[in-house]
Scaffold this motif. Structure first.
Motif, PDB file in Angstrom:
ATOM      1  N   VAL A 113       3.949   1.599 -38.642  1.00  0.00           N
ATOM      2  CA  VAL A 113       3.738   2.188 -39.959  1.00  0.00           C
ATOM      3  C   VAL A 113       3.036   3.548 -39.915  1.00  0.00           C
ATOM      4  O   VAL A 113       2.714   4.099 -40.954  1.00  0.00           O
ATOM      5  CB  VAL A 113       2.944   1.238 -40.883  1.00  0.00           C
ATOM      6  CG1 VAL A 113       3.733  -0.029 -41.141  1.00  0.00           C
ATOM      7  CG2 VAL A 113       1.593   0.908 -40.272  1.00  0.00           C
ATOM      8  N   SER A 114       2.800   4.090 -38.686  1.00  0.00           N
ATOM      9  CA  SER A 114       2.112   5.383 -38.643  1.00  0.00           C
ATOM     10  C   SER A 114       3.124   6.516 -38.806  1.00  0.00           C
ATOM     11  O   SER A 114       4.328   6.313 -38.688  1.00  0.00           O
ATOM     12  CB  SER A 114       1.361   5.539 -37.328  1.00  0.00           C
ATOM     13  OG  SER A 114       2.286   5.785 -36.303  1.00  0.00           O
ATOM     14  N   GLY A 115       2.593   7.665 -39.080  1.00  0.00           N
ATOM     15  CA  GLY A 115       3.455   8.839 -39.200  1.00  0.00           C
ATOM     16  C   GLY A 115       2.887   9.951 -38.354  1.00  0.00           C
ATOM     17  O   GLY A 115       1.894   9.758 -37.643  1.00  0.00           O
ATOM     18  N   PRO A 116       3.484  11.128 -38.434  1.00  0.00           N
ATOM     19  CA  PRO A 116       2.984  12.250 -37.660  1.00  0.00           C
ATOM     20  C   PRO A 116       1.549  12.580 -38.068  1.00  0.00           C
ATOM     21  O   PRO A 116       1.210  12.503 -39.241  1.00  0.00           O
ATOM     22  CB  PRO A 116       3.942  13.394 -38.035  1.00  0.00           C
ATOM     23  CG  PRO A 116       4.600  12.957 -39.299  1.00  0.00           C
ATOM     24  CD  PRO A 116       4.655  11.477 -39.258  1.00  0.00           C
ATOM     25  N   GLY A 117       0.724  12.893 -37.081  1.00  0.00           N
ATOM     26  CA  GLY A 117      -0.643  13.305 -37.392  1.00  0.00           C
ATOM     27  C   GLY A 117      -1.578  12.147 -37.629  1.00  0.00           C
ATOM     28  O   GLY A 117      -2.728  12.336 -38.001  1.00  0.00           O
ATOM     29  N   SER A 118      -1.093  10.910 -37.457  1.00  0.00           N
ATOM     30  CA  SER A 118      -1.999   9.774 -37.644  1.00  0.00           C
ATOM     31  C   SER A 118      -1.920   8.853 -36.448  1.00  0.00           C
ATOM     32  O   SER A 118      -1.614   7.680 -36.577  1.00  0.00           O
ATOM     33  CB  SER A 118      -1.662   9.026 -38.928  1.00  0.00           C
ATOM     34  OG  SER A 118      -0.361   8.501 -38.829  1.00  0.00           O
ATOM     35  N   THR A 119      -2.172   9.416 -35.281  1.00  0.00           N
ATOM     36  CA  THR A 119      -2.154   8.619 -34.058  1.00  0.00           C
ATOM     37  C   THR A 119      -3.492   7.921 -33.899  1.00  0.00           C
ATOM     38  O   THR A 119      -4.535   8.581 -33.875  1.00  0.00           O
ATOM     39  CB  THR A 119      -1.885   9.524 -32.852  1.00  0.00           C
ATOM     40  OG1 THR A 119      -0.712  10.283 -33.118  1.00  0.00           O
ATOM     41  CG2 THR A 119      -1.703   8.712 -31.582  1.00  0.00           C
TER      42      THR A 119
ATOM     43  N   TRP B 239       6.581   6.610 -53.590  1.00  0.00           N
ATOM     44  CA  TRP B 239       5.251   6.386 -53.021  1.00  0.00           C
ATOM     45  C   TRP B 239       5.316   5.219 -52.043  1.00  0.00           C
ATOM     46  O   TRP B 239       5.923   4.207 -52.390  1.00  0.00           O
ATOM     47  CB  TRP B 239       4.240   6.075 -54.118  1.00  0.00           C
ATOM     48  CG  TRP B 239       2.841   5.929 -53.564  1.00  0.00           C
ATOM     49  CD1 TRP B 239       1.916   6.905 -53.415  1.00  0.00           C
ATOM     50  CD2 TRP B 239       2.248   4.722 -53.085  1.00  0.00           C
ATOM     51  NE1 TRP B 239       0.784   6.405 -52.865  1.00  0.00           N
ATOM     52  CE2 TRP B 239       0.948   5.059 -52.648  1.00  0.00           C
ATOM     53  CE3 TRP B 239       2.678   3.403 -52.931  1.00  0.00           C
ATOM     54  CZ2 TRP B 239       0.078   4.130 -52.087  1.00  0.00           C
ATOM     55  CZ3 TRP B 239       1.825   2.477 -52.380  1.00  0.00           C
ATOM     56  CH2 TRP B 239       0.512   2.832 -51.972  1.00  0.00           C
ATOM     57  N   PRO B 240       4.767   5.227 -50.872  1.00  0.00           N
ATOM     58  CA  PRO B 240       4.066   6.367 -50.250  1.00  0.00           C
ATOM     59  C   PRO B 240       5.055   7.400 -49.740  1.00  0.00           C
ATOM     60  O   PRO B 240       6.073   7.040 -49.125  1.00  0.00           O
ATOM     61  CB  PRO B 240       3.326   5.710 -49.092  1.00  0.00           C
ATOM     62  CG  PRO B 240       4.094   4.470 -48.783  1.00  0.00           C
ATOM     63  CD  PRO B 240       4.786   4.038 -50.029  1.00  0.00           C
ATOM     64  N   GLY B 241       4.797   8.655 -50.029  1.00  0.00           N
ATOM     65  CA  GLY B 241       5.705   9.745 -49.682  1.00  0.00           C
ATOM     66  C   GLY B 241       5.976   9.795 -48.196  1.00  0.00           C
ATOM     67  O   GLY B 241       7.130   9.796 -47.759  1.00  0.00           O
ATOM     68  N   GLU B 242       4.938   9.823 -47.406  1.00  0.00           N
ATOM     69  CA  GLU B 242       5.135   9.773 -45.958  1.00  0.00           C
ATOM     70  C   GLU B 242       4.124   8.803 -45.367  1.00  0.00           C
ATOM     71  O   GLU B 242       3.095   8.514 -45.951  1.00  0.00           O
ATOM     72  CB  GLU B 242       4.961  11.162 -45.355  1.00  0.00           C
ATOM     73  CG  GLU B 242       3.618  11.804 -45.655  1.00  0.00           C
ATOM     74  CD  GLU B 242       3.476  13.138 -44.937  1.00  0.00           C
ATOM     75  OE1 GLU B 242       2.324  13.519 -44.670  1.00  0.00           O
ATOM     76  OE2 GLU B 242       4.523  13.773 -44.646  1.00  0.00           O
TER      77      GLU B 242
ATOM     78  N   LEU C 130       9.624  -1.610 -43.412  1.00  0.00           N
ATOM     79  CA  LEU C 130      10.759  -1.686 -44.338  1.00  0.00           C
ATOM     80  C   LEU C 130      10.285  -1.558 -45.778  1.00  0.00           C
ATOM     81  O   LEU C 130      10.904  -0.862 -46.592  1.00  0.00           O
ATOM     82  CB  LEU C 130      11.507  -3.008 -44.141  1.00  0.00           C
ATOM     83  CG  LEU C 130      12.257  -3.135 -42.801  1.00  0.00           C
ATOM     84  CD1 LEU C 130      12.865  -4.518 -42.666  1.00  0.00           C
ATOM     85  CD2 LEU C 130      13.320  -2.052 -42.680  1.00  0.00           C
ATOM     86  N   LEU C 131       9.177  -2.212 -46.073  1.00  0.00           N
ATOM     87  CA  LEU C 131       8.634  -2.153 -47.425  1.00  0.00           C
ATOM     88  C   LEU C 131       8.260  -0.720 -47.792  1.00  0.00           C
ATOM     89  O   LEU C 131       8.624  -0.230 -48.876  1.00  0.00           O
ATOM     90  CB  LEU C 131       7.403  -3.062 -47.534  1.00  0.00           C
ATOM     91  CG  LEU C 131       6.674  -3.005 -48.883  1.00  0.00           C
ATOM     92  CD1 LEU C 131       7.436  -3.781 -49.937  1.00  0.00           C
ATOM     93  CD2 LEU C 131       5.253  -3.537 -48.763  1.00  0.00           C
ATOM     94  N   PHE C 132       7.542  -0.051 -46.881  1.00  0.00           N
ATOM     95  CA  PHE C 132       7.096   1.309 -47.180  1.00  0.00           C
ATOM     96  C   PHE C 132       8.287   2.251 -47.354  1.00  0.00           C
ATOM     97  O   PHE C 132       8.291   3.099 -48.246  1.00  0.00           O
ATOM     98  CB  PHE C 132       6.176   1.835 -46.070  1.00  0.00           C
ATOM     99  CG  PHE C 132       4.827   1.148 -46.046  1.00  0.00           C
ATOM    100  CD1 PHE C 132       4.167   0.848 -47.235  1.00  0.00           C
ATOM    101  CD2 PHE C 132       4.227   0.818 -44.846  1.00  0.00           C
ATOM    102  CE1 PHE C 132       2.943   0.213 -47.209  1.00  0.00           C
ATOM    103  CE2 PHE C 132       2.995   0.189 -44.819  1.00  0.00           C
ATOM    104  CZ  PHE C 132       2.353  -0.118 -46.001  1.00  0.00           C
ATOM    105  N   VAL C 133       9.290   2.085 -46.507  1.00  0.00           N
ATOM    106  CA  VAL C 133      10.481   2.951 -46.611  1.00  0.00           C
ATOM    107  C   VAL C 133      11.177   2.709 -47.949  1.00  0.00           C
ATOM    108  O   VAL C 133      11.496   3.645 -48.690  1.00  0.00           O
ATOM    109  CB  VAL C 133      11.442   2.699 -45.429  1.00  0.00           C
ATOM    110  CG1 VAL C 133      12.773   3.410 -45.669  1.00  0.00           C
ATOM    111  CG2 VAL C 133      10.813   3.170 -44.126  1.00  0.00           C
ATOM    112  N   ALA C 134      11.349   1.405 -48.283  1.00  0.00           N
ATOM    113  CA  ALA C 134      12.039   1.074 -49.532  1.00  0.00           C
ATOM    114  C   ALA C 134      11.261   1.596 -50.730  1.00  0.00           C
ATOM    115  O   ALA C 134      11.833   2.152 -51.679  1.00  0.00           O
ATOM    116  CB  ALA C 134      12.221  -0.439 -49.639  1.00  0.00           C
TER     117      ALA C 134
END
Lengths: 275, 366
Positions: free
Chosen positions: A216-222, A132-135, A121-125
């Motif tokens: 908190v991970s995104g695509p490409g960071s498995t 920042w952080p963009g993704e 939630l923090l990162f999205v907000a």
């Protein structure tokens, strides 16, 4: 401790306990050397699945990401944890010390799901309002891991610092070393074993975290645990057994090194053979 | 008095230290000259350690000033003071060898390596630890650790050496030996030394001058024998050694001798010289146990005697302490040296006469 023969009762309870704890792991290790394509059917000894594992780019990629995150997170956690411990142990009483101390160690008892969700939630907000952080990706996993690893490291280092005699640091000052030099020449070398075991603890915690990383991970960071978990959902491949065996081996070595450092620090600070 | 006394090496001017509401040190003034070994003696919580920590710079005075060699250092941090301390726990650096421990202070001064090596070697020789140079502190015995701590605190040639309970971590037998050795080393270096201790024997063995501290104040300063023989208060008299104190009323003040009366004694108490109090004033008269004689027959003198029963005997080998109960109920201690092995000694419930000379008693006003 008393050494003597255990009664039959105690022995059987002990064996049941050990069986319960270690039989699954032992079976996993044995089956990692299985030739068969089926996980549960034994068809002879082979290193086949270890070979498969090392030819799987997805697994190796995930392992590499996990390793990088674990090293970076453990290092940052040791720096922050040391700073927090020094504030807690050496700065005397200050306003809000109790609050500070309990907040540092709160992540120890916080359910991972909650830590993960709140960080997400923090990162999205932040992404929406600050850009920042963009993704989400390695950076956000790293930040999340530093957060909870710092708590563990702080506990380890705090207990070591509390044992350290204040007058040793005072003696260094008395002999002409200003406070910052006392820290690097005296305090740090003495607590170095605690830093090392704190680092190893943080490293293993980060390496096997699945829940927080998933949030908190995104695509490409498995990370490796995420890759394992998703592949297991497709059906267990014997390759996972091989991977798990390697992880167990790595964890055992890490624990052993941590224990060795702890023993060494115990020996160098306790008094032996007083007259 | 500009030409008489040399300026003191360490001067404490009206120093007070408060922790919140509590005053640990109250308006203390002291002057310690060069080369002196000075002891701050007192029970726990008397403020002696706080005073020492102010000298070393770990605490700053709330009021007053501390001068070292004429320079006000009250606000100077410990790492910039030419004062070194030997800590009670020795506080050796556990990760360094004996050599590196001693060299630590010299390295902070950025001296050339050759000079540091020479100085370290000299210091280790001084404390007879040369052969242990490569050892770590945890490989040394208590006495050896103390020598290293001493070498480390002397290595920088401080203007003042501070010792915090120097024998606190040693067992009793080793203490006596190390006390004299420490004094020898300190005197051979010629450094001014201030020590803190709660052990009166230690203070009296080691120091040239002793000050008795109580509740943050200095009660008395003097040589060990001055403090023992001429205590200025009940507290000092009772703190140093054992003493019998009679509550007395002044009867007559003369120039040669003065007379007092006490409810515990049938006869007159006589002391040498005059008394600084009016007739009828209440004071204490102190007599040390070793200055009281015992006899089975009545002494010839008409004053300073009492008849009692032996109540308890503490046989200590070299001497015995007799506790004699007077008819009033007061118990008086008297010491005798056990000179003869076969002597027929006084025993429990024996009647015994106690007597002492007028010059043995000290009048205590407070």
């Amino acid at each position: 401790m008393q050494t003597g023969k255990l009664s039959t009762w105690s022995k059987s309870f002990l064996s049941v306990g050990f069986f319960f704890l270690y039989a699954p792991i032992l079976i996993l290790v044995i089956f990692s050397f299985n030739k068969s394509d089926l996980v549960t059917v034994w068809a002879g000894f082979s290193f086949k699945w270890y070979g498969e594992l090392f030819r799987d780019p997805q697994m190796l990629g995930a392992a590499w990401i996990s390793l990088k995150i674990a090293v970076l997170a453990a290092s940052a956690a040791v720096v922050l944890g040391t700073m927090a411990s020094i504030v807690m142990v050496r700065m005397g009483d200050f306003k809000g010390k109790t609050a500070f101390t309990s907040m540092i160690t709160a992540p120890l008892v916080m359910p991972e799901v909650i830590t993960g969700l709140s960080l997400l939630l923090l990162f999205v907000a932040m992404g929406q309002s600050l850009g920042w952080p963009g993704e989400r990706g390695m950076l956000t996993i790293w930040i999340a891991h530093v957060t909870f690893c710092t708590a563990f490291v702080a506990v380890v280092i705090t207990s070591r610092l509390q044992e350290l005699d204040d007058s040793i640091e005072e003696a260094a000052q008395d002999l002409g070393a200003p406070p910052w030099k006392v820290f690097f020449l005296v305090t740090l070398p003495i607590i170095a074993p605690a830093l090392m075991s704190g680092w190893l603890l943080a490293f293993t915690l980060s390496l096997d975290d699945l829940v927080i990383a998933s949030f908190v991970s995104g695509p490409g960071s498995t990370t490796l645990p995420m890759a394992v978990f998703s592949s297991v959902r497709m059906g267990i491949s014997p390759q996972i057994n091989a991977l798990a065996t390697l992880v167990i081996l790595a964890a055992t070595i890490a624990v052993f090194i941590a224990w060795w450092f702890a023993q060494r620090s115990l020996k160098s600070t306790t008094v032996v053979g007083d007259d | 008095m500009s030409d008489a006394a040399p300026s003191p090496m360490l001067e404490i001017r009206n120093v007070t230290k408060r922790f919140g509401q509590l005053s640990a040190v109250k308006n203390v003034s002291l002057s310690i000259s060069k080369g002196e070994i000075f002891a701050l003696l007192g029970g726990s919580g008397c403020g002696k350690t706080t005073l020492l920590r102010m000298m070393s710079g770990f605490e700053t005075p709330s009021e007053g000033a501390i001068l070292i060699d004429g320079e006000d250092v009250s606000q100077v941090p410990p790492y910039k003071r030419q004062v070194n301390m030997m800590f009670q726990s020795y506080a050796l650096f556990p990760h360094m060898t004996v050599e590196q421990n001693v060299a630590f202070g010299l390295k902070q001064d950025k001296l050339p390596k050759a000079e540091i090596d020479a100085q370290v070697e000299g210091m280790l020789k001084l404390v007879h630890m040369t052969e242990y140079a490569k050892r770590k502190p945890n490989q040394l015995s208590g006495g050896q650790r103390q020598r290293v701590a001493l070498a480390r605190s002397l290595a920088k040639k401080p203007k003042v050496l501070l010792l915090d309970e120097p024998m606190g971590a040693l067992d009793k037998k080793l203490r006596g030996q190390m006390q004299l050795e420490l004094v020898d080393i300190i005197e051979s270096v010629g450094v001014t030394c201030v020590m803190v201790t709660h052990d009166q024997e230690e203070a009296m063995t080691m120091a040239n001058r002793v000050s008795i501290m109580h509740l943050g104040e200095i009660m008395q300063v003097g040589s060990p024998s001055e403090i023992y023989e001429f205590p200025n208060s009940r507290h000092t008299a009772e703190f140093i050694g054992s003493v019998n104190i009679f509550d007395a009323t002044v009867q007559h003040v003369g120039t040669e001798s003065s007379q007092l009366s006490s409810e515990d004694l049938d006869c007159v108490l006589q002391v040498e010289g005059g008394i600084n109090a009016l007739e009828g004033a209440h004071v204490g008269v102190a007599v040390r146990p070793e200055k009281i004689y015992m006899s089975r027959s009545k002494p010839e003198q008409g004053e300073n005697w009492a008849l009692g029963k032996v109540h308890d005997i503490a046989y200590l080998g070299g001497h015995s302490v007799y506790h004699v109960r007077l008819p009033s109920g007061k118990v008086v201690m008297a010491t005798t040296t056990n000179v003869d092995r076969h002597e027929q000694r006084l025993t429990w419930e024996d009647d015994v006469y106690l007597y002492w000379s007028a010059s043995s008693s000290v009048v205590l006003y407070q």
